[in-house]
Design a protein around this motif. Structure first.
Motif, PDB file in Angstrom:
ATOM      1  N   TRP A 154       3.686   1.968  10.150  1.00 16.61           N
ATOM      2  CA  TRP A 154       2.654   2.063   9.119  1.00 16.61           C
ATOM      3  C   TRP A 154       3.278   2.256   7.734  1.00 16.61           C
ATOM      4  O   TRP A 154       2.731   1.764   6.724  1.00 16.61           O
ATOM      5  CB  TRP A 154       1.693   3.205   9.434  1.00 16.61           C
ATOM      6  N   THR A 155       4.412   2.954   7.661  1.00 14.92           N
ATOM      7  CA  THR A 155       5.104   3.097   6.378  1.00 14.92           C
ATOM      8  C   THR A 155       5.591   1.739   5.868  1.00 14.92           C
ATOM      9  O   THR A 155       5.430   1.402   4.684  1.00 14.92           O
ATOM     10  CB  THR A 155       6.296   4.058   6.508  1.00 14.92           C
ATOM     11  N   LEU A 156       6.183   0.959   6.764  1.00 14.33           N
ATOM     12  CA  LEU A 156       6.646  -0.378   6.384  1.00 14.33           C
ATOM     13  C   LEU A 156       5.474  -1.284   6.030  1.00 14.33           C
ATOM     14  O   LEU A 156       5.571  -2.116   5.117  1.00 14.33           O
ATOM     15  CB  LEU A 156       7.455  -0.984   7.532  1.00 14.33           C
ATOM     16  N   LEU A 157       4.361  -1.123   6.740  1.00 14.86           N
ATOM     17  CA  LEU A 157       3.177  -1.929   6.439  1.00 14.86           C
ATOM     18  C   LEU A 157       2.646  -1.605   5.049  1.00 14.86           C
ATOM     19  O   LEU A 157       2.271  -2.509   4.281  1.00 14.86           O
ATOM     20  CB  LEU A 157       2.100  -1.667   7.497  1.00 14.86           C
ATOM     21  N   LEU A 158       2.619  -0.316   4.710  1.00 10.45           N
ATOM     22  CA  LEU A 158       2.177   0.087   3.378  1.00 10.45           C
ATOM     23  C   LEU A 158       3.112  -0.475   2.310  1.00 10.45           C
ATOM     24  O   LEU A 158       2.663  -0.977   1.264  1.00 10.45           O
ATOM     25  CB  LEU A 158       2.129   1.610   3.292  1.00 10.45           C
ATOM     26  N   ALA A 159       4.413  -0.422   2.562  1.00  3.24           N
ATOM     27  CA  ALA A 159       5.381  -0.965   1.609  1.00  3.24           C
ATOM     28  C   ALA A 159       5.204  -2.476   1.461  1.00  3.24           C
ATOM     29  O   ALA A 159       5.309  -3.022   0.353  1.00  3.24           O
ATOM     30  CB  ALA A 159       6.801  -0.639   2.069  1.00  3.24           C
ATOM     31  N   HIS A 160       4.916  -3.152   2.577  1.00  2.00           N
ATOM     32  CA  HIS A 160       4.680  -4.602   2.555  1.00  2.00           C
ATOM     33  C   HIS A 160       3.506  -4.944   1.638  1.00  2.00           C
ATOM     34  O   HIS A 160       3.604  -5.833   0.783  1.00  2.00           O
ATOM     35  CB  HIS A 160       4.400  -5.065   3.986  1.00  2.00           C
ATOM     36  N   GLU A 161       2.415  -4.203   1.783  1.00  2.00           N
ATOM     37  CA  GLU A 161       1.235  -4.478   0.966  1.00  2.00           C
ATOM     38  C   GLU A 161       1.446  -4.058  -0.487  1.00  2.00           C
ATOM     39  O   GLU A 161       0.917  -4.686  -1.407  1.00  2.00           O
ATOM     40  CB  GLU A 161       0.014  -3.762   1.549  1.00  2.00           C
ATOM     41  N   LEU A 162       2.225  -3.013  -0.702  1.00  2.00           N
ATOM     42  CA  LEU A 162       2.549  -2.618  -2.065  1.00  2.00           C
ATOM     43  C   LEU A 162       3.339  -3.718  -2.772  1.00  2.00           C
ATOM     44  O   LEU A 162       3.220  -3.903  -3.992  1.00  2.00           O
ATOM     45  CB  LEU A 162       3.350  -1.321  -2.068  1.00  2.00           C
ATOM     46  N   GLY A 163       4.147  -4.454  -1.987  1.00  2.00           N
ATOM     47  CA  GLY A 163       4.858  -5.581  -2.571  1.00  2.00           C
ATOM     48  C   GLY A 163       3.904  -6.607  -3.148  1.00  2.00           C
ATOM     49  O   GLY A 163       4.098  -7.110  -4.262  1.00  2.00           O
ATOM     50  N   HIS A 164       2.830  -6.918  -2.393  1.00  2.00           N
ATOM     51  CA  HIS A 164       1.810  -7.841  -2.901  1.00  2.00           C
ATOM     52  C   HIS A 164       1.113  -7.265  -4.130  1.00  2.00           C
ATOM     53  O   HIS A 164       0.909  -7.953  -5.136  1.00  2.00           O
ATOM     54  CB  HIS A 164       0.760  -8.113  -1.822  1.00  2.00           C
ATOM     55  N   LEU A 165       0.734  -5.989  -4.033  1.00  2.00           N
ATOM     56  CA  LEU A 165      -0.040  -5.364  -5.106  1.00  2.00           C
ATOM     57  C   LEU A 165       0.754  -5.297  -6.406  1.00  2.00           C
ATOM     58  O   LEU A 165       0.243  -5.651  -7.476  1.00  2.00           O
ATOM     59  CB  LEU A 165      -0.471  -3.957  -4.679  1.00  2.00           C
ATOM     60  N   VAL A 166       2.003  -4.856  -6.324  1.00  2.00           N
ATOM     61  CA  VAL A 166       2.820  -4.705  -7.528  1.00  2.00           C
ATOM     62  C   VAL A 166       3.081  -6.068  -8.175  1.00  2.00           C
ATOM     63  O   VAL A 166       3.004  -6.218  -9.400  1.00  2.00           O
ATOM     64  CB  VAL A 166       4.143  -3.990  -7.185  1.00  2.00           C
ATOM     65  N   THR A 167       3.379  -7.065  -7.352  1.00  2.00           N
ATOM     66  CA  THR A 167       3.647  -8.395  -7.902  1.00  2.00           C
ATOM     67  C   THR A 167       2.403  -8.976  -8.560  1.00  2.00           C
ATOM     68  O   THR A 167       2.476  -9.576  -9.644  1.00  2.00           O
ATOM     69  CB  THR A 167       4.145  -9.341  -6.790  1.00  2.00           C
ATOM     70  N   ALA A 168       1.257  -8.814  -7.905  1.00  2.00           N
ATOM     71  CA  ALA A 168       0.009  -9.306  -8.492  1.00  2.00           C
ATOM     72  C   ALA A 168      -0.319  -8.562  -9.779  1.00  2.00           C
ATOM     73  O   ALA A 168      -0.760  -9.164 -10.767  1.00  2.00           O
ATOM     74  CB  ALA A 168      -1.131  -9.160  -7.486  1.00  2.00           C
ATOM     75  N   ARG A 169      -0.081  -7.239  -9.792  1.00  2.00           N
ATOM     76  CA  ARG A 169      -0.359  -6.453 -11.001  1.00  2.00           C
ATOM     77  C   ARG A 169       0.523  -6.931 -12.156  1.00  2.00           C
ATOM     78  O   ARG A 169       0.094  -6.939 -13.320  1.00  2.00           O
ATOM     79  CB  ARG A 169      -0.128  -4.973 -10.711  1.00  2.00           C
ATOM     80  N   ALA A 170       1.756  -7.323 -11.843  1.00  2.00           N
ATOM     81  CA  ALA A 170       2.640  -7.840 -12.886  1.00  2.00           C
ATOM     82  C   ALA A 170       2.089  -9.121 -13.497  1.00  2.00           C
ATOM     83  O   ALA A 170       2.341  -9.415 -14.674  1.00  2.00           O
ATOM     84  CB  ALA A 170       4.029  -8.105 -12.310  1.00  2.00           C
ATOM     85  N   ALA A 171       1.315  -9.877 -12.703  1.00  2.00           N
ATOM     86  CA  ALA A 171       0.692 -11.106 -13.202  1.00  2.00           C
ATOM     87  C   ALA A 171      -0.661 -10.843 -13.836  1.00  2.00           C
ATOM     88  O   ALA A 171      -1.365 -11.787 -14.204  1.00  2.00           O
ATOM     89  CB  ALA A 171       0.542 -12.109 -12.051  1.00  2.00           C
ATOM     90  N   GLY A 172      -1.049  -9.562 -13.950  1.00  2.00           N
ATOM     91  CA  GLY A 172      -2.320  -9.217 -14.581  1.00  2.00           C
ATOM     92  C   GLY A 172      -3.493  -9.172 -13.639  1.00  2.00           C
ATOM     93  O   GLY A 172      -4.650  -9.104 -14.081  1.00  2.00           O
ATOM     94  N   VAL A 173      -3.243  -9.204 -12.329  1.00  2.00           N
ATOM     95  CA  VAL A 173      -4.312  -9.187 -11.325  1.00  2.00           C
ATOM     96  C   VAL A 173      -4.464  -7.765 -10.786  1.00  2.00           C
ATOM     97  O   VAL A 173      -3.465  -7.167 -10.351  1.00  2.00           O
ATOM     98  CB  VAL A 173      -3.999 -10.157 -10.169  1.00  2.00           C
ATOM     99  N   PRO A 174      -5.683  -7.179 -10.790  1.00  2.00           N
ATOM    100  CA  PRO A 174      -5.852  -5.781 -10.359  1.00  2.00           C
ATOM    101  C   PRO A 174      -5.373  -5.531  -8.930  1.00  2.00           C
ATOM    102  O   PRO A 174      -4.487  -4.715  -8.701  1.00  2.00           O
ATOM    103  CB  PRO A 174      -7.368  -5.553 -10.507  1.00  2.00           C
ATOM    104  N   GLY A 175      -5.944  -6.218  -7.957  1.00  2.00           N
ATOM    105  CA  GLY A 175      -5.529  -6.053  -6.571  1.00  2.00           C
ATOM    106  C   GLY A 175      -6.103  -4.801  -5.930  1.00  2.00           C
ATOM    107  O   GLY A 175      -6.251  -3.758  -6.581  1.00  2.00           O
ATOM    108  N   ARG A 176      -6.427  -4.911  -4.655  1.00  2.00           N
ATOM    109  CA  ARG A 176      -6.964  -3.757  -3.922  1.00  2.00           C
ATOM    110  C   ARG A 176      -6.509  -3.811  -2.472  1.00  2.00           C
ATOM    111  O   ARG A 176      -6.642  -4.839  -1.804  1.00  2.00           O
ATOM    112  CB  ARG A 176      -8.494  -3.756  -3.979  1.00  2.00           C
ATOM    113  N   MET A 177      -5.964  -2.703  -1.978  1.00  2.00           N
ATOM    114  CA  MET A 177      -5.508  -2.616  -0.593  1.00  2.00           C
ATOM    115  C   MET A 177      -6.580  -1.957   0.262  1.00  2.00           C
ATOM    116  O   MET A 177      -7.232  -1.005  -0.168  1.00  2.00           O
ATOM    117  CB  MET A 177      -4.209  -1.807  -0.504  1.00  2.00           C
ATOM    118  N   ARG A 178      -6.728  -2.465   1.473  1.00  2.00           N
ATOM    119  CA  ARG A 178      -7.687  -1.871   2.405  1.00  2.00           C
ATOM    120  C   ARG A 178      -7.339  -2.310   3.821  1.00  2.00           C
ATOM    121  O   ARG A 178      -6.583  -3.262   4.021  1.00  2.00           O
ATOM    122  CB  ARG A 178      -9.114  -2.289   2.060  1.00  2.00           C
TER     123      ARG A 178
END
Length: 396
Positions: A154-178
């Motif tokens: 679950w820690t690795l899964l959270l890190a995996h999704e944070l990778g998507h979120l951080v990259t999208a945020r860098a492109a100006g996209v809010p992003g939401r994990m669930r």
């Protein structure tokens, strides 16, 4: 007057969207031009006149504005504000695009590739470091293996999704994990709607960020593993961690469950909704096969893919085959293997509880029930909430 809208050309269409509500639509050239004119403050009549002069055709701009209002793109008509959806809730709202800018730096993929190359070289020189399933059984206590494996997973899964979120945020996209479900799988997913408006390099980077993170973690752990003594607890734990980092990657090949690679495939094929269109076409083929063609019907009678551009039509029809075969195979495996194994483990754990068993046996059984049973209960709750949300959205 329109809200602040973003526009990007994509082949013969224009993607228009409102980032605040993560609502997007594909429009033809005339529609994009109408949005441009309305966004500049021109009224309906003037916009229609300009479009008529430019194209020689008449456009129902009034109806078009109503459609834009339904999407929440219209801020006000005259002096009257138009009610629209509020900003969508984002995960980690304190994270600003400038703080995440490093995720889109061109040097980052080079660093990931260098790390992966180093790990491959080490494996070639020391093939004994290649992890296998036995490495997950690093302890003789099954409950300890299960609990630590679940925590690390679950820690690795959270890190995996944070990778998507951080990259999208860098492109100006809010992003939401669930949490979400994909067939029988409980998954964590990141909604990065709005990335469609970013340049292709940014889109693909956001889609592949999670896979890159897993490969980077596995590569780094493997390099550390090469420095430890074989047979030690540290070596066994590192081997298990490497395998846990790599285990989610085969799942990414299951594009029929809308994995990260599905979105890469959808982007490269230029499809707007590969899964939805593929599902609609598969249902059409099944219905047509069961009842036969309608009397007097044309070849494309009822075929939803005929409304798509040729390049999308071919991709959707091929994907529908993958969708049907993959879904059937997954559900069959669940019924034949996963479900019986889960039931057997849960029954054994339940029977292992009681005063007639020792403390170690009770603790082991309780760990199995909490970990395995908790995941299954969470899947049911997440599935139910997802269905309720979709029904609520459909009734609005």
């Amino acid at each position: 007057m329109l809200h602040d809208l973003a526009v990007r050309r994509d082949r013969d269409e224009w993607i228009v969207g409102r980032m605040a509500t993560r609502t997007f639509v594909a429009l033809p050239r005339a529609g994009a031009r109408a949005v441009e004119l309305l966004g500049e403050g021109r009224d309906v009549a003037r916009t229609a006149a300009i479009l008529r002069d430019e194209t020689g055709e008449e456009f129902e701009v009034t109806d078009f504005v109503r459609d834009l209002a339904a999407l929440g793109f219209v801020a006000r008509i005259g002096d009257r504000p138009v009610a629209g959806g509020g900003p969508a809730r984002a995960s980690l709202p304190w994270l600003r695009p400038r703080q995440a800018r490093f995720a889109l730096h061109p040097a980052l993929p080079v660093l990931v590739a260098a790390l992966l190359t180093a790990a491959v070289v080490v494996l070639i020189r020391r093939p004994d470091l290649l992890p296998e399933y036995r490495d997950l059984l690093w302890s003789p206590h099954g409950s300890l293996v299960l609990v630590t494996g679940a925590a690390a997973g679950w820690t690795l899964l959270l890190a995996h999704e944070l990778g998507h979120l951080v990259t999208a945020r860098a492109a100006g996209v809010p992003g939401r994990m669930r949490l979400g479900t994909r067939l029988q799988f409980l998954v964590m997913q990141t909604d990065i709607s709005g990335i469609e408006l970013a340049p292709r390099r940014h889109r693909l980077t956001a889609y592949l960020a999670g896979i890159a993170l897993n490969l980077s973690v596995a590569s780094a752990l493997l390099l550390v593993l090469a420095l430890t003594d074989t047979g030690t607890t540290t070596h066994r734990l590192l081997s298990a961690a490497v395998l846990l980092a790599l285990l989610p990657l085969p799942f990414q090949l299951m594009v029929f469950t809308r994995t990260d690679l599905y979105f890469v495939l959808q982007d490269l094929t230029g499809c707007r909704n590969l899964y939805g269109d593929g599902l609609a076409y598969a249902r059409y083929v099944v219905r047509r096969t069961l009842r036969g063609p309608r009397p007097g019907g044309a070849t494309g009678d009822g075929d939803p893919s005929t409304r798509l551009p040729p390049h999308e039509r071919r991709a959707v029809r091929l994907y529908s085959v993958v969708l049907v075969v993959g879904t059937v195979a997954c559900l069959t495996f669940m019924a034949a293997v996963t479900l019986p194994v889960d039931v057997t483990l849960l029954v054994r754990a339940a029977r292992g509880l009681g005063p007639e068993h020792g403390l170690a046996k009770n603790a082991d059984s309780a760990a199995v029930l909490v970990t395995l049973g908790g995941v299954n209960v969470l899947w049911v709750v997440t599935r139910w909430r997802g269905r309720r949300s979709r029904r609520s959205a459909g009734s609005d």
